[in-house]
Design a protein around this motif. Sequence first.
Motif, PDB file in Angstrom:
ATOM      1  N   ILE C 178       0.894  -1.167   0.000  1.00 14.41           N
ATOM      2  CA  ILE C 178       0.000   0.000   0.000  1.00 14.41           C
ATOM      3  C   ILE C 178       0.928   1.211   0.000  1.00 14.41           C
ATOM      4  O   ILE C 178       1.829   1.300   0.841  1.00 14.41           O
ATOM      5  CB  ILE C 178      -0.931   0.017   1.237  1.00 14.41           C
ATOM      6  N   ARG C 179       0.726   2.124  -0.934  1.00 15.87           N
ATOM      7  CA  ARG C 179       1.668   3.232  -1.110  1.00 15.87           C
ATOM      8  C   ARG C 179       1.144   4.545  -0.521  1.00 15.87           C
ATOM      9  O   ARG C 179       1.913   5.409  -0.146  1.00 15.87           O
ATOM     10  CB  ARG C 179       1.963   3.436  -2.613  1.00 15.87           C
ATOM     11  N   ASN C 180      -0.191   4.696  -0.504  1.00  8.41           N
ATOM     12  CA  ASN C 180      -0.783   5.917   0.056  1.00  8.41           C
ATOM     13  C   ASN C 180      -1.107   5.685   1.532  1.00  8.41           C
ATOM     14  O   ASN C 180      -0.899   4.590   2.062  1.00  8.41           O
ATOM     15  CB  ASN C 180      -2.040   6.268  -0.734  1.00  8.41           C
ATOM     16  N   SER C 181      -1.624   6.721   2.181  1.00  4.83           N
ATOM     17  CA  SER C 181      -1.983   6.535   3.590  1.00  4.83           C
ATOM     18  C   SER C 181      -3.176   5.594   3.667  1.00  4.83           C
ATOM     19  O   SER C 181      -4.074   5.622   2.815  1.00  4.83           O
ATOM     20  CB  SER C 181      -2.315   7.879   4.246  1.00  4.83           C
ATOM     21  N   VAL C 182      -3.181   4.750   4.700  1.00  9.22           N
ATOM     22  CA  VAL C 182      -4.277   3.797   4.876  1.00  9.22           C
ATOM     23  C   VAL C 182      -5.611   4.530   4.970  1.00  9.22           C
ATOM     24  O   VAL C 182      -6.622   4.091   4.407  1.00  9.22           O
ATOM     25  CB  VAL C 182      -4.025   2.925   6.124  1.00  9.22           C
ATOM     26  N   ALA C 183      -5.624   5.672   5.634  1.00 11.63           N
ATOM     27  CA  ALA C 183      -6.872   6.418   5.777  1.00 11.63           C
ATOM     28  C   ALA C 183      -7.413   6.833   4.414  1.00 11.63           C
ATOM     29  O   ALA C 183      -8.607   6.685   4.126  1.00 11.63           O
ATOM     30  CB  ALA C 183      -6.648   7.645   6.666  1.00 11.63           C
ATOM     31  N   ASP C 184      -6.547   7.346   3.550  1.00  9.88           N
ATOM     32  CA  ASP C 184      -6.994   7.763   2.215  1.00  9.88           C
ATOM     33  C   ASP C 184      -7.495   6.564   1.401  1.00  9.88           C
ATOM     34  O   ASP C 184      -8.504   6.643   0.707  1.00  9.88           O
ATOM     35  CB  ASP C 184      -5.837   8.429   1.448  1.00  9.88           C
ATOM     36  N   VAL C 185      -6.760   5.471   1.485  1.00  9.79           N
ATOM     37  CA  VAL C 185      -7.118   4.294   0.695  1.00  9.79           C
ATOM     38  C   VAL C 185      -8.478   3.763   1.140  1.00  9.79           C
ATOM     39  O   VAL C 185      -9.347   3.461   0.306  1.00  9.79           O
ATOM     40  CB  VAL C 185      -6.033   3.199   0.826  1.00  9.79           C
ATOM     41  N   LEU C 186      -8.687   3.680   2.445  1.00  9.14           N
ATOM     42  CA  LEU C 186      -9.955   3.123   2.925  1.00  9.14           C
ATOM     43  C   LEU C 186     -11.114   4.101   2.716  1.00  9.14           C
ATOM     44  O   LEU C 186     -12.250   3.678   2.505  1.00  9.14           O
ATOM     45  CB  LEU C 186      -9.842   2.712   4.389  1.00  9.14           C
ATOM     46  N   ASP C 187     -10.818   5.398   2.735  1.00  4.76           N
ATOM     47  CA  ASP C 187     -11.883   6.372   2.434  1.00  4.76           C
ATOM     48  C   ASP C 187     -12.386   6.150   1.001  1.00  4.76           C
ATOM     49  O   ASP C 187     -13.591   6.113   0.741  1.00  4.76           O
ATOM     50  CB  ASP C 187     -11.352   7.798   2.609  1.00  4.76           C
ATOM     51  N   PHE C 188     -11.442   5.959   0.085  1.00  2.81           N
ATOM     52  CA  PHE C 188     -11.819   5.667  -1.297  1.00  2.81           C
ATOM     53  C   PHE C 188     -12.585   4.352  -1.370  1.00  2.81           C
ATOM     54  O   PHE C 188     -13.639   4.245  -2.009  1.00  2.81           O
ATOM     55  CB  PHE C 188     -10.556   5.599  -2.161  1.00  2.81           C
ATOM     56  N   TYR C 189     -12.056   3.356  -0.683  1.00  2.35           N
ATOM     57  CA  TYR C 189     -12.646   2.009  -0.726  1.00  2.35           C
ATOM     58  C   TYR C 189     -14.087   1.996  -0.208  1.00  2.35           C
ATOM     59  O   TYR C 189     -14.972   1.410  -0.833  1.00  2.35           O
ATOM     60  CB  TYR C 189     -11.761   1.058   0.085  1.00  2.35           C
ATOM     61  N   VAL C 190     -14.346   2.636   0.930  1.00  2.64           N
ATOM     62  CA  VAL C 190     -15.714   2.591   1.473  1.00  2.64           C
ATOM     63  C   VAL C 190     -16.669   3.422   0.622  1.00  2.64           C
ATOM     64  O   VAL C 190     -17.853   3.100   0.527  1.00  2.64           O
ATOM     65  CB  VAL C 190     -15.791   3.014   2.965  1.00  2.64           C
ATOM     66  N   HIS C 191     -16.163   4.462  -0.003  1.00  2.00           N
ATOM     67  CA  HIS C 191     -17.036   5.210  -0.915  1.00  2.00           C
ATOM     68  C   HIS C 191     -17.398   4.352  -2.121  1.00  2.00           C
ATOM     69  O   HIS C 191     -18.556   4.286  -2.532  1.00  2.00           O
ATOM     70  CB  HIS C 191     -16.382   6.527  -1.330  1.00  2.00           C
ATOM     71  N   MET C 192     -16.385   3.722  -2.687  1.00  2.00           N
ATOM     72  CA  MET C 192     -16.622   2.827  -3.827  1.00  2.00           C
ATOM     73  C   MET C 192     -17.709   1.798  -3.484  1.00  2.00           C
ATOM     74  O   MET C 192     -18.634   1.570  -4.262  1.00  2.00           O
ATOM     75  CB  MET C 192     -15.295   2.145  -4.135  1.00  2.00           C
ATOM     76  N   CYS C 193     -17.599   1.195  -2.301  1.00  2.00           N
ATOM     77  CA  CYS C 193     -18.561   0.159  -1.902  1.00  2.00           C
ATOM     78  C   CYS C 193     -19.949   0.743  -1.602  1.00  2.00           C
ATOM     79  O   CYS C 193     -20.926  -0.002  -1.555  1.00  2.00           O
ATOM     80  CB  CYS C 193     -18.070  -0.595  -0.670  1.00  2.00           C
ATOM     81  N   SER C 194     -20.000   2.037  -1.390  1.00  2.00           N
ATOM     82  CA  SER C 194     -21.286   2.652  -1.012  1.00  2.00           C
ATOM     83  C   SER C 194     -22.106   3.062  -2.236  1.00  2.00           C
ATOM     84  O   SER C 194     -23.211   3.598  -2.097  1.00  2.00           O
ATOM     85  CB  SER C 194     -21.040   3.869  -0.126  1.00  2.00           C
ATOM     86  N   LEU C 195     -21.559   2.839  -3.422  1.00  2.00           N
ATOM     87  CA  LEU C 195     -22.296   3.197  -4.650  1.00  2.00           C
ATOM     88  C   LEU C 195     -23.673   2.543  -4.637  1.00  2.00           C
ATOM     89  O   LEU C 195     -23.811   1.378  -4.239  1.00  2.00           O
ATOM     90  CB  LEU C 195     -21.527   2.723  -5.884  1.00  2.00           C
ATOM     91  N   GLU C 196     -24.667   3.275  -5.091  1.00  2.00           N
ATOM     92  CA  GLU C 196     -26.028   2.733  -5.138  1.00  2.00           C
ATOM     93  C   GLU C 196     -26.499   2.678  -6.582  1.00  2.00           C
ATOM     94  O   GLU C 196     -26.419   3.673  -7.315  1.00  2.00           O
ATOM     95  CB  GLU C 196     -26.969   3.602  -4.308  1.00  2.00           C
TER      96      GLU C 196
END
Lengths: 305, 305, 305, 305
Positions: C178-196
């Motif tokens: 993982i190259r970016n900060s974990v917080a940034d990566v997971l923020d992106f990840y949970v948004h991606m999963c929240s798509l409706e």
Amino acid sequence: MNYHHVLERIHSEIVSLSPVGKVADYIPELAKIDPNKFGFSLSPVGGGGPVEVGDATERFSIQSIAKVLALALALAGGADEVWERVGVEPSGNPFNSLVQLEYEAGIPRNPLINPGAIVISDILISRLPSPKRDLLAFVRKISGCGTVTFNEAVATSEACCGYRNIAVANLMKSFGNIRNSVADVLDFYVHMCSLEMSCRELAHTFLYFADPIRYNRMGSDFLTDAQVKRINAVMLMCGFYDEAGEFAYGVGLPGKSGVGGGIVAVCPNEFSVAVWSPRLNRKGNSYLGTEALSRLTTLTGLSIF
Amino acid sequence: MNYHHVLERIHSEIVSLSPVGKVADYIPELAKIDPNKFGFSLSPVGGGGPVEVGDATERFSIQSIAKVLALALALAGGADEVWERVGVEPSGNPFNSLVQLEYEAGIPRNPLINPGAIVISDILISRLPSPKRDLLAFVRKISGCGTVTFNEAVATSEACCGYRNIAVANLMKSFGNIRNSVADVLDFYVHMCSLEMSCRELAHTFLYFADPIRYNRMGSDFLTDAQVKRINAVMLMCGFYDEAGEFAYGVGLPGKSGVGGGIVAVCPNEFSVAVWSPRLNRKGNSYLGTEALSRLTTLTGLSIF
Amino acid sequence: MNYHHVLERIHSEIVSLSPVGKVADYIPELAKIDPNKFGFSLSPVGGGGPVEVGDATERFSIQSIAKVLALALALAGGADEVWERVGVEPSGNPFNSLVQLEYEAGIPRNPLINPGAIVISDILISRLPSPKRDLLAFVRKISGCGTVTFNEAVATSEACCGYRNIAVANLMKSFGNIRNSVADVLDFYVHMCSLEMSCRELAHTFLYFADPIRYNRMGSDFLTDAQVKRINAVMLMCGFYDEAGEFAYGVGLPGKSGVGGGIVAVCPNEFSVAVWSPRLNRKGNSYLGTEALSRLTTLTGLSIF
Amino acid sequence: MNYHHVLERIHSEIVSLSPVGKVADYIPELAKIDPNKFGFSLSPVGGGGPVEVGDATERFSIQSIAKVLALALALAGGADEVWERVGVEPSGNPFNSLVQLEYEAGIPRNPLINPGAIVISDILISRLPSPKRDLLAFVRKISGCGTVTFNEAVATSEACCGYRNIAVANLMKSFGNIRNSVADVLDFYVHMCSLEMSCRELAHTFLYFADPIRYNRMGSDFLTDAQVKRINAVMLMCGFYDEAGEFAYGVGLPGKSGVGGGIVAVCPNEFSVAVWSPRLNRKGNSYLGTEALSRLTTLTGLSIF
């Protein structure tokens, strides 16, 4: 220390406990044993023994306790090969797990789990002219008891249904860590496990590991002081499978259990002890045996820690 | 589609590649094979085959490819028992791993890894009156080739050193998932793996799994359409051990490899294909065979995806 | 093929089944959903769609289905880095397991389990100027629907209690994957999963993976034919966690499930389909959704095998 | 016993050995240490100490040795909660493995591996009014040294790159076995590991675990005899990660190592000892430190076995 009072007190406390655990039933012959048997024998270093209560002179199947004797015999014949083919680490897994063997190239974690004792068996049958007879002679010598012998019915019974051990031995053979035929190795192994001894005989035998004067008397061609201490270390770390920490924590003595319900333990320079109660806990160790030994070290204040 | 041009082009490209990988040597008989053999045969659905290049008519040891045939025979005789005793999931582990078996109570992940094929063998010898003869009769029928047979030398060679398979079978027996004697089961298993067929014969055999008209002709007492499709699904998910994803990704066809260097693959409604090149990659799959099939689906644009 | 009749028949059969499974409750926002929702939409290749029944136009949380879209976007931007940092093998383990990561140096088995999708997220936020906005733009383009958006409440809800994902991301970061900060990566990840999206929108979106004419129209700067086929291969092998084999066997289509109860699937050159029913089986896949798709391929005779 | 001669002999032997192993470099601050430092200090029960050679009064980062002190403090405040949330078994795995945590529902095998010490940290910050200050007060009391303190640079250095520990803590939090915020728990943990003490101070501190008179003098509100013995048992079983058996076998004393190169050990009723040499073996234990302690028990004949 008045060991007599201590053992009697423990005995009276133990018999009042409600029966917990069940007798090993995967070996048909063992399933027949009376679950209420209870024997307890202690041999003080310096003499004064045996101190004993209950069914201390009745023989039972010592099962995995024999692994310590096999290890001693193997080390006496040359330690280097032993430690190249078996480790000294606790396994953290059940006694007959194949998982670590596969990940660790067929080298068992230690000589007191089944895979390790099977490798020790392989080493011994490569070295001994008449393996089973020579093992028996050794056990008779160290126990000072000329009538100790194998129980052929138990050996046959275990051989018949020991698919897991056959699997273990063949897996190790696929890695080159078994040199003789699997059938020969397991024949030796199940005979070794079928040895029958009483608590009195076991306590007397394991006095060897508690009393430097005794083990020096065995003669210079046998184990050195350092080797005896190391066998004790292996018992402490590995003698109770994935319950080794629990036993060290609760009892605080090097020891070894068997699925026949026996446990031996050693307090260096103080005593050796054997207890027998056939009901086993979930990990395969005698439920009341462990309880009795825990009370023994609490009441006497004697442990290795 | 002019399959002839495609196969010739692939052949000419393949022979110019530098040799990579090594012949299976854990079975002595297989180690003797000429590593430079290369056969390639394709059977189009609807006729026009065989289309072939190289050593396509030379027989070799089909090894694990036979597991698909054994699975088909077992499913034809009753699918319920099969899926109670074997799973349909990819293993994600090497083909002969014992780890999952121990964690998963002796139920192999799928019928195309060794443990799964050994359970299938056990099922078949319980069901078939003359197991080896009946298997041979089935293979001769589905391949349309009455001379296909076992190679006794290969079967013996594998039996002699197959300690890992003995371990696997005994471990499953300890869980109750082998019902016959381990010796009988493994005798059947090593014979099954010793079957020898040519690429032409294999491609023709696996046309059965690609061509609905053909498998409907086998008669209503054999596999249903749905069962054939499911065997294809199992091949895709499980046919290449822990390289199944790589093969699905790179080739895109259901298939099965063997350590003899053969690979069969199926493009439903289009073709079946067999390729043979004895040098294996680290995962135990034919290096050039995989390469040839990858080029085949790229050049033809035909895959299941 | 009259898909309308097929979907209506399946719908009427499905509603008569007794309700099994339970709604995902580890994400508080998802636990609020009506468990009896059922939507089903199919887009035929060549037009004529959408064909749909039930709640096919109601949006729900697509959750892990978004991983396929993220993978497509990552591959479009350069495949080499993707396959250096993520594998293509089925995991054979639950979707959020850390065990393989530890044994395999922080390289996830595939991009459709959580660890793999987190690495894909890391790749995307390194590449995209405005990661979340750019992802949304891509999803709107491929779905042809300009109102698709993140559900911030779901994203927040998942972020708050996603300790397992934080563990996964930090473990991979300890291996340098993982190259970016974990917080940034997971923020992106949970948004991606929240798509409706609704079933209709999902089926239309995944038509891209079924219809070569459609994906060629996306323009030469996007995925090649071969890449689309490979995404389908990855879906088949890895889209259903440790139930991938079961889905391939029972349904026979590449697909992807989400814990919101949605499943998409693709029959190349025939159709794409999306189904939604929130009750999940033990493996985290929609119980009735799987059932509906199994009936679809049985009734139509259309699958990839 | 003339400990002075023994330590001097060992010192002279040790310095002539060729340097093996390397300094811990995953924590930047630790990588700066002079690898040739060697300190050795022994405190006999009954007085007469300290006996010491080399750099015995130079402070270094005690790292994981602090886990024993944290365990003692936690047990003194109530043992039941400790043993519900942490086990007492050897792990048989590296010190920072996540595998067992996942399989065993977030309960660490023992309090001396990282996950266990992180749970102990969580327990302590729930109980202590000013956790870091209170820990420091306790360490100063038990060591009898009012200047012992944290090294903020080391704590920061470890916090910055401790992704594995963040992963471990979050994985346990996902199972409910961390109650406070991960950030708070790890802040406490890295400060605890950053404690700096000299061999002299460590030997004096651990005399507490060797000398019943001393630990009885701490007051009845602290640990009981039985608890002290049990901490020794835990050290023996678990103090050296997956090298615990090797240390028990080769040295025969309860002890604990740290990646700063320190090792403490205890011979009940005889002595406590601390040794420091920064080069580590493959398992993360001080190479020369282990060697020195092995010679100590061989030369004195004093071990627990």
